[in-house]
Design an enzyme around this catalytic site. Structure first.
Site, mmCIF file in Angstrom:
data_model
loop_
_atom_site.group_PDB
_atom_site.id
_atom_site.type_symbol
_atom_site.label_atom_id
_atom_site.label_comp_id
_atom_site.label_asym_id
_atom_site.label_seq_id
_atom_site.Cartn_x
_atom_site.Cartn_y
_atom_site.Cartn_z
ATOM 1 N N CYS A 117 0.809 -1.232 0.000
ATOM 2 C CA CYS A 117 0.000 0.000 0.000
ATOM 3 C C CYS A 117 0.837 1.273 0.000
ATOM 4 O O CYS A 117 0.314 2.362 -0.247
ATOM 5 C CB CYS A 117 -0.954 0.001 1.188
ATOM 6 S SG CYS A 117 -2.071 -1.409 1.183
ATOM 7 N N HIS A 262 -3.201 7.139 2.623
ATOM 8 C CA HIS A 262 -3.618 5.857 2.044
ATOM 9 C C HIS A 262 -4.996 5.503 2.598
ATOM 10 O O HIS A 262 -5.205 5.495 3.818
ATOM 11 C CB HIS A 262 -2.588 4.779 2.390
ATOM 12 C CG HIS A 262 -3.103 3.401 2.165
ATOM 13 N ND1 HIS A 262 -3.716 3.030 1.001
ATOM 14 C CD2 HIS A 262 -3.136 2.306 2.975
ATOM 15 C CE1 HIS A 262 -4.092 1.764 1.088
ATOM 16 N NE2 HIS A 262 -3.748 1.311 2.277
ATOM 17 N N ASN A 292 -10.208 0.156 -0.068
ATOM 18 C CA ASN A 292 -8.736 0.217 0.009
ATOM 19 C C ASN A 292 -8.179 -0.365 -1.292
ATOM 20 O O ASN A 292 -8.294 -1.565 -1.533
ATOM 21 C CB ASN A 292 -8.281 -0.603 1.219
ATOM 22 C CG ASN A 292 -6.767 -0.638 1.387
ATOM 23 O OD1 ASN A 292 -6.034 -0.367 0.444
ATOM 24 N ND2 ASN A 292 -6.317 -0.994 2.572
HETATM 25 O O1 UT7 Z 1 -3.799 -1.276 3.447
HETATM 26 C C1 UT7 Z 1 -2.752 -1.709 4.273
HETATM 27 C C2 UT7 Z 1 -3.002 -1.315 5.636
HETATM 28 N N1 UT7 Z 1 -4.222 -1.916 6.111
HETATM 29 C C3 UT7 Z 1 -4.837 -1.365 7.118
HETATM 30 O O2 UT7 Z 1 -4.412 -0.334 7.580
HETATM 31 C C4 UT7 Z 1 -6.003 -2.076 7.751
HETATM 32 C C5 UT7 Z 1 -5.925 -1.918 9.244
HETATM 33 N N2 UT7 Z 1 -6.941 -2.639 9.996
HETATM 34 C C6 UT7 Z 1 -8.252 -2.281 9.986
HETATM 35 O O3 UT7 Z 1 -8.684 -1.398 9.271
HETATM 36 C C7 UT7 Z 1 -9.161 -2.963 10.957
HETATM 37 O O4 UT7 Z 1 -8.396 -3.692 11.892
HETATM 38 C C8 UT7 Z 1 -10.163 -3.931 10.268
HETATM 39 C C9 UT7 Z 1 -11.205 -3.119 9.506
HETATM 40 C C10 UT7 Z 1 -9.448 -4.879 9.361
HETATM 41 C C11 UT7 Z 1 -10.919 -4.736 11.330
HETATM 42 O O5 UT7 Z 1 -11.554 -3.854 12.237
HETATM 43 P P1 UT7 Z 1 -11.385 -4.099 13.804
HETATM 44 O O6 UT7 Z 1 -12.213 -3.061 14.452
HETATM 45 O O7 UT7 Z 1 -9.921 -4.102 14.096
HETATM 46 O O8 UT7 Z 1 -12.066 -5.495 13.990
HETATM 47 P P2 UT7 Z 1 -11.449 -6.849 14.608
HETATM 48 O O9 UT7 Z 1 -10.483 -7.458 13.630
HETATM 49 O O10 UT7 Z 1 -10.999 -6.580 16.009
HETATM 50 O O11 UT7 Z 1 -12.722 -7.719 14.687
HETATM 51 C C12 UT7 Z 1 -13.799 -7.386 15.587
HETATM 52 C C13 UT7 Z 1 -14.903 -8.384 15.374
HETATM 53 C C14 UT7 Z 1 -14.411 -9.837 15.410
HETATM 54 O O12 UT7 Z 1 -15.397 -10.615 16.026
HETATM 55 P P3 UT7 Z 1 -15.228 -11.038 17.569
HETATM 56 O O13 UT7 Z 1 -13.946 -11.801 17.655
HETATM 57 O O14 UT7 Z 1 -15.205 -9.746 18.343
HETATM 58 O O15 UT7 Z 1 -16.455 -11.862 17.809
HETATM 59 C C15 UT7 Z 1 -14.342 -10.191 13.940
HETATM 60 O O16 UT7 Z 1 -14.512 -11.567 13.725
HETATM 61 O O17 UT7 Z 1 -15.493 -8.188 14.073
HETATM 62 C C16 UT7 Z 1 -15.505 -9.431 13.381
HETATM 63 N N3 UT7 Z 1 -15.425 -9.163 11.960
HETATM 64 C C17 UT7 Z 1 -16.505 -8.930 11.207
HETATM 65 N N4 UT7 Z 1 -17.808 -8.867 11.503
HETATM 66 C C18 UT7 Z 1 -18.651 -8.574 10.501
HETATM 67 C C19 UT7 Z 1 -14.318 -9.095 11.190
HETATM 68 N N5 UT7 Z 1 -14.671 -8.798 9.922
HETATM 69 C C20 UT7 Z 1 -16.022 -8.693 9.917
HETATM 70 C C21 UT7 Z 1 -16.963 -8.399 8.908
HETATM 71 N N6 UT7 Z 1 -18.276 -8.362 9.260
HETATM 72 N N7 UT7 Z 1 -16.620 -8.142 7.635
#
Ligand code: UT7
Length: 341
Positions: A117, A262, A292
């Protein structure tokens, strides 16, 4: 002392026609529009259909950037093509020579940059270094991706985030006396930390875990990301790198007209703006429309912000990116008087 400056003189962008809304994804994955919108800010993204490659998108964006710069495609238009991508048309060779050839640019040097990225900012740095070294007068710099081809169809987190697209700029040598003119690239900062290589990776298909024998499991050919850890790293690295550039230029936060980060996640972009003391309203956001798009993200955001009239000639613009590698970078420029195509 090098007396050449480098200016951005053209901008083009291209999105494939297939728009994928959150609702489309909800129909086949265990997710909701509410989760996607509140956690990422993304409402739709574009995916290239079967048979459409990164090079195809890059050619479209490249053609448009040349047009925006007032250049006819053809030998002599530019002396260099640099293409940033995570999703090249083939593992070998690079995609850039094919793009240069399809744009009829002659036998110019052309190569790919793999910085995920952050790739577009690495490509800007590489191309402007060619110009400073006297190896090129004009360069076409493209960021192009087809992440739809590397997403694990069962991974709801990555599916909702990533989109396809391409953006391109033309850089040109200009006399160094014009030290604060429109379009000038004023400073850059790049960095990496390979100890975080596993946070964003495609495990198989390279020399460490080959695509042949023994064959890796099918899902090891897909893109993976440790979202939470990447989130923290992204905020910290983009903030620090941006601050490095601001300090070197002697710019205060209120002198930055637009922060173009980004487009990873609206919460990340707002956190970077807050960390720098730049009002969130001055952070360009277009991930709601395109998701993204990795190496294409910054030129697509620039194209949107120029099209809606936010970026005006002379505006002070700070670009910043973070990606797999881990890699990061920031570039400061003044906005040129151009019409994006
Ligand atoms: O481009 C290169 C750089 N990339 C980035 O900068 C991305 C950085 N990361 C992020 O933007 C975020 O971490 C994400 C958007 C990927 C994830 O958001 P988060 O708030 O960090 O969520 P999480 O991974 O902590 O997941 C929270 C919950 C989990 O469920 P439990 O374990 O709390 O029951 C996940 O399983 O959300 C769940 N989850 C979803 N739920 C519904 C993960 N993806 C989804 C989804 N729909 N698509």
């Amino acid at each position: 002392m090098d007396n050449t400056a480098v200016a951005l003189v053209g901008l083009g962008s291209y999105l494939p026609p297939q728009r994928i809304t959150n609702e489309t994804l909800c129909a086949r994955l265990d997710t909701t529009d509410e989760w996607i919108t509140s956690r990422t800010g993304i409402r739709s993204r574009y995916w290239a259909g079967p048979g459409v490659s990164t090079g195809d998108l890059a050619v479209e964006a490249g053609h448009r950037a040349l047009k925006s710069a007032g250049l006819e495609a053809g030998a002599g238009a530019v002396d260099l093509v640099v293409l940033a991508t995570t999703t090249p048309d083939n593992p070998c060779p690079a995609t850039a020579p094919d793009v240069a050839s399809r744009l009829d640019l002659g036998h110019v040097p052309a190569y790919d940059i793999a910085a995920v990225c952050s790739g577009f900012l690495y490509a800007l740095a590489a191309a402007s270094s060619h110009i400073h070294a006297g190896l090129a007068r004009r360069a076409l710099v493209i960021g192009a991706e087809t992440y739809s081809t590397i997403l694990n169809p069962t991974d709801r987190t990555t599916n909702v985030i990533f989109g396809d697209g391409a953006g391109a700029v033309v850089l040109s040598a200009v006399p160094g006396e014009e030290t604060d003119g429109n379009g000038l690239l004023l400073d850059m900062d790049l960095g990496s930390d390979g100890s975080g290589r596993n946070l964003i990776t495609i495990p198989a298909g390279g020399s460490r875990q080959r695509a042949t024998t023994p064959a890796p499991a099918a899902d090891e050919h897909y893109f993976t990301m440790q979202g939470k850890q990447v989130f923290t790293q992204a905020v910290n690295r983009m903030t620090e790198s941006s601050q490095t550039v601001l300090d070197r230029l002697g710019w205060s936060a209120d002198q930055v007209d637009w922060l173009v980060g980004h487009q990873a996640n609206v919460r990340i972009l707002n956190a970077v703006a807050r960390g720098l003391g730049i009002p969130e309203e001055r952070a360009v956001i277009n991930l709601d429309k395109v998701g993204n798009t990795s190496a294409a993200s910054i030129p697509l955001a620039l194209a949107d912000a120029a099209a809606d009239g936010s970026l005006t000639p002379g505006a002070r613009v700070l670009l910043t990116a973070f990606g797999g590698g881990l890699t990061w970078g920031s570039v400061a420029l003044t906005w040129p008087d151009i019409i994006p195509a």
